[in-house]
Design a protein around this motif. Structure first.
Motif, PDB file in Angstrom:
ATOM      1  N   SER A  93       0.835  -1.204   0.000  1.00 33.86           N
ATOM      2  CA  SER A  93       0.000   0.000   0.000  1.00 33.86           C
ATOM      3  C   SER A  93       0.868   1.253   0.000  1.00 33.86           C
ATOM      4  CB  SER A  93      -0.912   0.005   1.226  1.00 33.86           C
ATOM      5  OG  SER A  93      -1.872  -1.027   1.158  1.00 33.86           O
ATOM      6  N   ILE A  94       1.923   1.244   0.803  1.00 33.77           N
ATOM      7  CA  ILE A  94       2.831   2.392   0.879  1.00 33.77           C
ATOM      8  C   ILE A  94       3.552   2.581  -0.459  1.00 33.77           C
ATOM      9  CG2 ILE A  94       4.923   3.265   1.997  1.00 33.77           C
ATOM     10  CD1 ILE A  94       3.877   1.671   4.532  1.00 33.77           C
ATOM     11  N   ALA A  95       4.015   1.475  -1.029  1.00 33.01           N
ATOM     12  CA  ALA A  95       4.705   1.541  -2.325  1.00 33.01           C
ATOM     13  C   ALA A  95       3.789   2.136  -3.395  1.00 33.01           C
ATOM     14  CB  ALA A  95       5.175   0.153  -2.734  1.00 33.01           C
ATOM     15  N   TRP A  96       2.531   1.674  -3.398  1.00 29.22           N
ATOM     16  CA  TRP A  96       1.575   2.170  -4.391  1.00 29.22           C
ATOM     17  C   TRP A  96       1.259   3.647  -4.164  1.00 29.22           C
ATOM     18  CZ3 TRP A  96      -3.289   4.340  -3.978  1.00 29.22           C
ATOM     19  CH2 TRP A  96      -4.017   4.467  -5.167  1.00 29.22           C
ATOM     20  N   LEU A  97       1.004   4.026  -2.910  1.00 34.20           N
ATOM     21  CA  LEU A  97       0.603   5.400  -2.607  1.00 34.20           C
ATOM     22  C   LEU A  97       1.697   6.395  -2.966  1.00 34.20           C
ATOM     23  CD1 LEU A  97      -1.367   7.415  -1.262  1.00 34.20           C
ATOM     24  CD2 LEU A  97      -0.257   6.881   0.920  1.00 34.20           C
ATOM     25  N   LEU A  98       2.938   6.077  -2.645  1.00 37.17           N
ATOM     26  CA  LEU A  98       4.041   7.016  -2.845  1.00 37.17           C
ATOM     27  C   LEU A  98       4.783   6.802  -4.164  1.00 37.17           C
ATOM     28  CD1 LEU A  98       5.532   7.111   0.766  1.00 37.17           C
ATOM     29  CD2 LEU A  98       3.817   8.620  -0.261  1.00 37.17           C
ATOM     30  N   ASN A  99       4.370   5.795  -4.938  1.00 41.83           N
ATOM     31  CA  ASN A  99       5.060   5.466  -6.198  1.00 41.83           C
ATOM     32  C   ASN A  99       6.552   5.249  -5.967  1.00 41.83           C
ATOM     33  OD1 ASN A  99       2.673   5.560  -7.575  1.00 41.83           O
ATOM     34  ND2 ASN A  99       3.050   7.533  -8.575  1.00 41.83           N
ATOM     35  N   ILE A 100       6.835   4.423  -4.956  1.00 39.62           N
ATOM     36  CA  ILE A 100       8.207   3.999  -4.712  1.00 39.62           C
ATOM     37  C   ILE A 100       8.228   2.476  -4.652  1.00 39.62           C
ATOM     38  CG2 ILE A 100       8.893   6.101  -3.490  1.00 39.62           C
ATOM     39  CD1 ILE A 100       8.546   4.555  -0.848  1.00 39.62           C
ATOM     40  N   ARG A 101       9.390   1.913  -4.863  1.00 38.24           N
ATOM     41  CA  ARG A 101       9.568   0.469  -4.730  1.00 38.24           C
ATOM     42  C   ARG A 101      10.856   0.243  -3.938  1.00 38.24           C
ATOM     43  NH1 ARG A 101       5.097   1.113  -6.425  1.00 38.24           N
ATOM     44  NH2 ARG A 101       4.049  -0.040  -8.119  1.00 38.24           N
TER      45      ARG A 101
END
Length: 610
Positions: free
Chosen positions: A202-210
């Motif tokens: 969810s965090i990766a998706w929300l902030l567009n980070i991986r």
């Protein structure tokens, strides 16, 4: 008598528990984010017991003289695997959902028992259920200070220090600012001040980070507190945040040390805070209550928008699937040539498939450990091959391979079951394979009204097996992320019994799912056919509402030698022929050239109409 490794570890844990005044301890496969796949530092259950599955729990009582003094809890996917990997002298095998940790403790924990648990690894509802069970026996559930396994695990790995990376909008299709604005609107509509987001994907998706902190899942260890004013705090180890990531996040995202997360929760005193009970651990609830925040249980607001893929994500996924299909096709051709010689092993086959995928420069990882199961090993749905278990693919046997890749533009997951020649397959194997195929086709062809949940479609995939008294003990379909988790909620196609999350979630256009019915004969072979599918709208003349169906996204030949055409209807044969025509259309152009001539000839033969 000398202790083996896992017996010695169990003994060390019991000594640690006794020193803390505990009568037992519960060990899940989990991390502080309730992740399905966890980093090496959090593989406590595997270290203690040897169990390498992705779902399971152990309970250890300190009194080794009790019978049983410890138990392993797994579901039907791991019935065989747990017996192979966990010493039955040390642990009783328990099957979920037929039993549960609270039910077992009610029967086996001593009266007045103090049972320890790590509140950063369990959900609040689980803790409440166990608490009530123990209280009925005069006992208590004790939140430990520091996990006791960490105290005895001498060479425990440290959490990953890999840097987080920006995932560009060209792949995500939507800027992080827009996603955070939607969360802000959601909070305002519900009169909430903030939401705590703990699921790593969810965090990766929300902030567009991986990231690269968990094998097979491109996420970074972190937490987010998102506020109604559109700002957010990201709690992450400072060394993981590059200048590029800071520029990408902008001024509205305050980067704080991961260790400051507890303090961040305490700063929400007096606020109305949304927390997801399915994804946030018990410790977060306790910290917020202690701080005086008003807790409101709500599903993580990123979950549904993350599951409904936008056009850019859909296009990327199709592209990734097309390239992945060429790699898997090359592998199946190689297998057809080499396996009948009797020298290919489960490990060498998995390595070959990974090498073929790795030719693609956009591949970042596998999406899970390849399930490479020859003969009887294929009968364990989530089998994990090792040096100790690897079998040779014997001529005239069944081989199952379930695999996938993490590409920058999409996450893949495919299972193929093949017959290792040279002789014709046995009639029973063909019958079982064809019934699995019929279920796969029935789901692929399903048309259903808006509001239909996965549990309402599950029977389509099982019907042909049920007709002859057969079934399989896993779900039929799971959600899939976009260069994220290969198992992604909330959508799911499965039986609705057992409280399985996601089975009541209506399917929506844009959702990716797997279509993977199977059949497993213990000690002999396993069969599964898996493609990924996309929910899409269906235009039906004269319809009385909105209807949906599935676009099949995976295009790799299905083993035609295992098909009993006498069991297929004309509509099923038409699906097969149409599907393989599309396989040829997508994969053949990628096999042009002299080095691929044999693979191309093989593909054309596999795609001939039935």
């Amino acid at each position: 008598m000398l202790m083996n490794t896992h017996e010695a570890r169990l003994d060390a844990l019991r000594k640690e528990l006794k020193a803390r005044g505990l009568d037992g301890f519960v060990i899940p496969i989990s991390d502080e984010h309730m992740s399905e796949y966890v980093g090496a530092y959090a593989q406590r259950l595997e270290w203690l017991t040897g169990f390498g599955g992705s779902a399971g729990t152990a309970v250890v009582l300190t009194n080794a003289g009790r019978s049983p003094a410890a138990a392993m809890f797994v579901d039907g996917r791991y019935t065989l695997q747990v017996r192979d990997q966990v010493d039955g002298r040390l642990y009783a095998y328990e099957s979920v959902p037929a039993t549960s940790v609270p039910a077992w403790l009610a029967e086996h924990a001593p009266k007045g028992a103090r049972i320890g648990y790590d509140a950063w690894l369990h959900g609040s509802k689980w803790a409440q259920a166990v608490e009530a069970t123990l209280a009925a026996k005069g006992g208590a559930l004790i939140a430990v200070e520091g996990n006791p396994i960490d105290a005895v695990w001498q060479d425990q790995p440290a959490p990953s220090a890999a840097p987080a990376v920006v995932h560009p909008d060209t792949f995500t299709g939507e800027a992080s600012e827009a996603k955070r604005a939607a969360i802000s609107e959601w909070l305002a509509a519900k009169n909430l001040d903030a939401t705590v987001i703990t699921a790593l994907d969810s965090i990766a998706w929300l902030l567009n980070i991986r990231g690269a902190d968990v094998d097979r899942t491109p996420v970074a260890l972190s937490y987010v507190i998102a506020r109604q004013d559109g700002t957010a705090d990201l709690f992450i180890a400072g060394e993981k945040v590059t200048d590029e990531v800071r520029r990408h996040l902008g001024n509205a995202v305050n980067v704080r040390e991961r260790a400051a997360f507890t303090q961040g929760l305490r700063e929400l005193a007096g606020k109305r805070v949304a927390v997801d009970p399915e994804r946030a651990v018990s410790a977060i609830f306790e910290e917020l209550r202690a701080a005086g925040a008003t807790l409101v249980e709500e599903r993580d607001p990123t979950v549904l928008p993350k599951a409904v893929k936008n056009p850019v994500e859909q296009a990327g996924h199709r592209a990734a699937q097309g390239r992945d299909a060429a790699a898997v096709t090359r592998f199946l051709h190689w297998l057809a040539v080499e396996a009948p010689k009797g020298e290919v092993t489960e490990l060498s086959a998995a390595a070959k498939l990974q090498d073929l995928r790795a030719v693609d420069p956009s591949l970042r990882d596998l999406s899970f450990d390849t399930i490479s199961g020859a003969g009887p090993n294929g009968a364990s749905p989530h089998y994990r091959v090792s040096e100790e278990t690897s079998l040779t693919l014997e001529p005239n046997s069944v081989y199952l391979v379930d695999s996938g890749g993490q590409y920058l533009d999409g996450t893949t997951d495919i299972t193929r079951t093949v017959w290792v020649g040279p002789d014709a397959p046995f009639a029973e194997v063909k019958d079982r394979f064809t019934r699995v195929l019929k279920g796969h086709i029935a789901l692929a062809l399903a048309v259903f009204p808006k509001g239909t949940a996965g549990s309402q479609l599950d029977v389509l995939a099982r019907h042909a097996l049920w007709q002859v008294g057969l079934d399989y003990a896993h779900g039929t379909g799971h959600g899939v992320g976009s260069f994220l988790a290969v198992h992604e909620g909330p959508q799911r196609i499965a039986k609705s019994s057992g409280g399985q999350a996601g089975t009541d979630q209506p399917l929506l256009p844009g959702m990716f799912l797997s279509n993977e019915p199977g059949y497993y004969k213990t000690g002999e072979y396993g069969i599964r056919i898996e493609n990924l599918i996309l929910v899409e709208k269906r235009e039906i003349a004269g319809s009385d509402g909105e209807y949906y169906g599935f676009e099949t996204l995976t295009h790799v030949p299905i083993e035609r030698r295992l098909v009993d055409t006498s069991l297929l209807s004309p509509a099923e044969i038409a699906w097969w022929n149409d599907y393989h025509a599309r396989v040829l259309e997508i994969v053949a152009p990628q096999l042009e050239g002299p080095d691929s001539a044999a693979a191309l000839d093989w593909l054309r033969a596999q795609c001939e109409p039935l």
